[in-house]
Design a protein around this motif. Structure first.
Motif, mmCIF file in Angstrom:
data_model
loop_
_atom_site.group_PDB
_atom_site.id
_atom_site.type_symbol
_atom_site.label_atom_id
_atom_site.label_comp_id
_atom_site.label_asym_id
_atom_site.label_seq_id
_atom_site.Cartn_x
_atom_site.Cartn_y
_atom_site.Cartn_z
ATOM 1 N N GLY A 189 8.357 39.280 -4.899
ATOM 2 C CA GLY A 189 9.798 39.123 -4.950
ATOM 3 C C GLY A 189 10.297 38.727 -6.326
ATOM 4 N N LEU A 190 9.596 37.775 -6.954
ATOM 5 C CA LEU A 190 10.004 37.342 -8.288
ATOM 6 C C LEU A 190 9.831 38.462 -9.309
ATOM 7 N N LEU A 191 8.735 39.208 -9.193
ATOM 8 C CA LEU A 191 8.517 40.326 -10.108
ATOM 9 C C LEU A 191 9.600 41.383 -9.934
ATOM 10 N N GLY A 192 9.954 41.685 -8.675
ATOM 11 C CA GLY A 192 11.006 42.660 -8.424
ATOM 12 C C GLY A 192 12.356 42.191 -8.934
ATOM 13 N N ALA A 193 12.647 40.895 -8.759
ATOM 14 C CA ALA A 193 13.908 40.349 -9.241
ATOM 15 C C ALA A 193 13.972 40.392 -10.766
ATOM 16 N N CYS A 194 12.863 40.071 -11.417
ATOM 17 C CA CYS A 194 12.820 40.149 -12.887
ATOM 18 C C CYS A 194 13.017 41.583 -13.360
ATOM 19 N N GLU A 195 12.397 42.524 -12.649
ATOM 20 C CA GLU A 195 12.570 43.937 -13.001
ATOM 21 C C GLU A 195 14.020 44.365 -12.865
ATOM 22 N N ALA A 196 14.666 43.952 -11.766
ATOM 23 C CA ALA A 196 16.069 44.294 -11.566
ATOM 24 C C ALA A 196 16.943 43.659 -12.644
ATOM 25 N N LEU A 197 16.636 42.424 -13.027
ATOM 26 C CA LEU A 197 17.398 41.744 -14.073
ATOM 27 C C LEU A 197 17.239 42.447 -15.409
ATOM 28 N N LEU A 198 16.016 42.856 -15.728
ATOM 29 C CA LEU A 198 15.782 43.569 -16.986
ATOM 30 C C LEU A 198 16.527 44.901 -17.015
ATOM 31 N N ARG A 199 16.576 45.577 -15.892
ATOM 32 C CA ARG A 199 17.311 46.838 -15.847
ATOM 33 C C ARG A 199 18.809 46.601 -16.008
ATOM 34 N N ALA A 200 19.313 45.515 -15.440
ATOM 35 C CA ALA A 200 20.727 45.187 -15.618
ATOM 36 C C ALA A 200 21.033 44.894 -17.085
ATOM 37 N N ILE A 201 20.131 44.164 -17.745
ATOM 38 C CA ILE A 201 20.300 43.892 -19.174
ATOM 39 C C ILE A 201 20.241 45.184 -19.976
ATOM 40 N N ALA A 202 19.348 46.105 -19.580
ATOM 41 C CA ALA A 202 19.232 47.386 -20.273
ATOM 42 C C ALA A 202 20.520 48.199 -20.131
ATOM 43 N N ILE A 203 21.150 48.144 -18.946
ATOM 44 C CA ILE A 203 22.422 48.841 -18.752
ATOM 45 C C ILE A 203 23.485 48.276 -19.688
ATOM 46 N N ALA A 204 23.567 46.950 -19.726
ATOM 47 C CA ALA A 204 24.553 46.305 -20.598
ATOM 48 C C ALA A 204 24.285 46.624 -22.062
ATOM 49 N N ALA A 205 23.020 46.628 -22.446
ATOM 50 C CA ALA A 205 22.663 46.910 -23.839
ATOM 51 C C ALA A 205 23.040 48.336 -24.223
ATOM 52 N N GLY A 206 22.778 49.296 -23.331
ATOM 53 C CA GLY A 206 23.127 50.679 -23.629
ATOM 54 C C GLY A 206 24.616 50.871 -23.794
ATOM 55 N N CYS A 207 25.401 50.248 -22.909
ATOM 56 C CA CYS A 207 26.856 50.355 -23.023
ATOM 57 C C CYS A 207 27.370 49.671 -24.283
ATOM 58 N N ALA A 208 26.846 48.475 -24.553
ATOM 59 C CA ALA A 208 27.292 47.730 -25.732
ATOM 60 C C ALA A 208 26.942 48.466 -27.009
ATOM 61 N N LEU A 209 25.801 49.145 -27.027
ATOM 62 C CA LEU A 209 25.382 49.874 -28.219
ATOM 63 C C LEU A 209 26.410 50.901 -28.639
ATOM 64 N N VAL A 210 26.991 51.594 -27.673
ATOM 65 C CA VAL A 210 27.970 52.621 -27.990
ATOM 66 C C VAL A 210 29.342 52.009 -28.261
ATOM 67 N N LEU A 211 29.776 51.105 -27.399
ATOM 68 C CA LEU A 211 31.116 50.549 -27.533
ATOM 69 C C LEU A 211 31.289 49.750 -28.824
ATOM 70 N N LEU A 212 30.268 49.008 -29.208
ATOM 71 C CA LEU A 212 30.364 48.233 -30.445
ATOM 72 C C LEU A 212 30.332 49.141 -31.673
ATOM 73 N N GLN A 213 29.545 50.206 -31.596
ATOM 74 C CA GLN A 213 29.502 51.132 -32.712
ATOM 75 C C GLN A 213 30.833 51.851 -32.904
ATOM 76 N N LEU A 214 31.549 52.053 -31.806
ATOM 77 C CA LEU A 214 32.848 52.723 -31.886
ATOM 78 C C LEU A 214 33.968 51.740 -32.232
ATOM 79 N N GLY A 215 33.602 50.471 -32.360
ATOM 80 C CA GLY A 215 34.551 49.469 -32.808
ATOM 81 C C GLY A 215 35.509 48.966 -31.776
ATOM 82 N N GLY A 216 35.122 49.070 -30.518
ATOM 83 C CA GLY A 216 36.006 48.574 -29.473
ATOM 84 C C GLY A 216 35.243 48.168 -28.257
ATOM 85 N N ALA A 217 35.857 47.459 -27.373
ATOM 86 C CA ALA A 217 35.260 47.038 -26.114
ATOM 87 C C ALA A 217 36.208 47.404 -24.984
ATOM 88 N N VAL A 218 35.624 47.492 -23.804
ATOM 89 C CA VAL A 218 36.444 47.833 -22.649
ATOM 90 C C VAL A 218 37.334 46.673 -22.274
#
Length: 253
Positions: free
Chosen positions: A224-253
C-alpha cells in the motif's frame, strides 16, 4: 525442470499478468494460492509487492519450491484481469493439463483488443466532459478533446518504446499543456485552465491510489505504501510537466 516446477511457473505467470494489469495485491496472492492448491500443493505462501512476487509452495512429497518474479511495468487492463480470473475459476474447478495451462496463459498475455477504438473514444469523452463539468464552455470541451488525442498518441508511442512511466507522464503533461495553449491561441478554446483540467483527469493515477489504500486497509502495508508513493510521484510528474510548459511561456493558469 520437473513438471511441478513448471506448473508453479505457469501459475506465477498468471499472477504476473494480474499484477501488471493493475489488480490489487490481495487478488493476486489469493489467485496464485488457489491455483497452486488446485494442483495439489499443500501450504502456499505468496508475497507480492508492486515490483516483485515470491511464491513458496510445498509439494505432496514434502519438497518445497520457491520462485520469484520481477515486475517492471504496470498498467490498467481489465480485460486481462477478467481473463485470468476466468482461468483461475476453471483451474479450481478442474485442473488443466500443463500444456493447456501454458497455452491459456500465453493467450491472455498476447490477447488483442477487438475494439481498439474504445480507448481513444474514452479519452475524448472524459476530457471533454470534465472540461465542461469544471466550468468550461462547449468550445473548451472540444479543445480538450483535441488535446486528449495528443495524450493518447504520446501514450501509445511511449508504450511502444517502453519509456519509463514517470518520464512518459512528464512528457504527456507537457505536450498536453502545449496543445491546450495552441488551441486557445488559435481561438478554438477559451479557458486554458478548464482545458488543462479536463485532460489532467486522464493522467491522474486514480486506480493506483485506490488500490494502495485498499492494500493498507486489508493489512498489506508495504504494498500500500509503495503504491501510494508511486501515485504521489506520478502526481508530481503531472504537475512538473504542466509547469514546464506554462512557466516557459511566461504565464500560469
Amino acid at each position: 525442470m520437473e513438471q511441478r516446477e513448471q506448473v508453479l511457473c505457469a501459475i506465477l505467470d498468471a499472477g504476473e499478468l494480474l499484477l501488471t494489469a493493475g489488480a490489487e495485491v490481495a487478488r493476486v496472492e489469493d489467485t496464485i494460492r488457489r491455483m497452486a492448491q488446485a494442483y495439489g500443493f499443500g501450504r502456499v505462501d505468496v508475497l507480492t509487492i508492486t515490483a516483485s512476487m515470491i511464491v513458496t509452495a510445498q509439494a505432496e512429497d514434502g519438497a518445497v519450491l520457491t520462485q520469484t518474479r520481477r515486475i517492471l511495468r504496470r498498467e490498467t487492463d481489465m480485460r486481462r484481469i477478467e481473463a485470468v480470473n476466468a482461468l483461475s475459476r476453471a483451474v479450481c474447478g478442474a485442473p488443466l493439463p500443463l500444456e493447456e495451462l501454458r497455452a491459456r496463459v500465453e493467450a491472455i498475455r498476447t490477447m488483442r483488443d477487438d475494439m481498439p477504438w474504445r480507448i481513444p473514444l474514452a479519452y475524448l469523452v472524459i476530457s471533454g466532459s470534465f472540461a465542461v463539468f469544471f466550468g468550461g464552455s462547449v468550445r473548451d470541451g472540444l479543445a480538450a478533446m483535441l488535446c486528449s488525442m495528443v495524450l493518447y498518441a504520446i501514450g501509445r508511442m511511449g508504450a511502444r518504446i517502453a519509456l519509463q512511466p514517470l518520464v512518459l507522464t512528464v512528457l504527456s503533461a507537457a505536450a498536453m499543456c502545449l496543445a491546450a495553449v495552441i488551441t486557445v491561441e488559435a481561438g478554438l478554446g477559451q479557458a486554458l485552465d478548464k482545458i488543462i483540467i479536463g485532460n489532467i483527469m486522464l493522467l491522474i493515477p486514480g486506480i493506483a491510489l485506490v488500490n494502495s489504500l485498499r492494500d493498507m486497509i486489508v493489512g498489506d502495508t508495504i504494498s500500500g505504501l509503495l503504491g501510494a508513493c508511486e501515485a504521489l510521484l506520478r502526481a508530481i510528474a503531472i504537475a512538473a510537466g504542466c509547469a514546464l510548459v506554462l512557466l516557459q511561456l511566461g504565464g500560469a493558469v
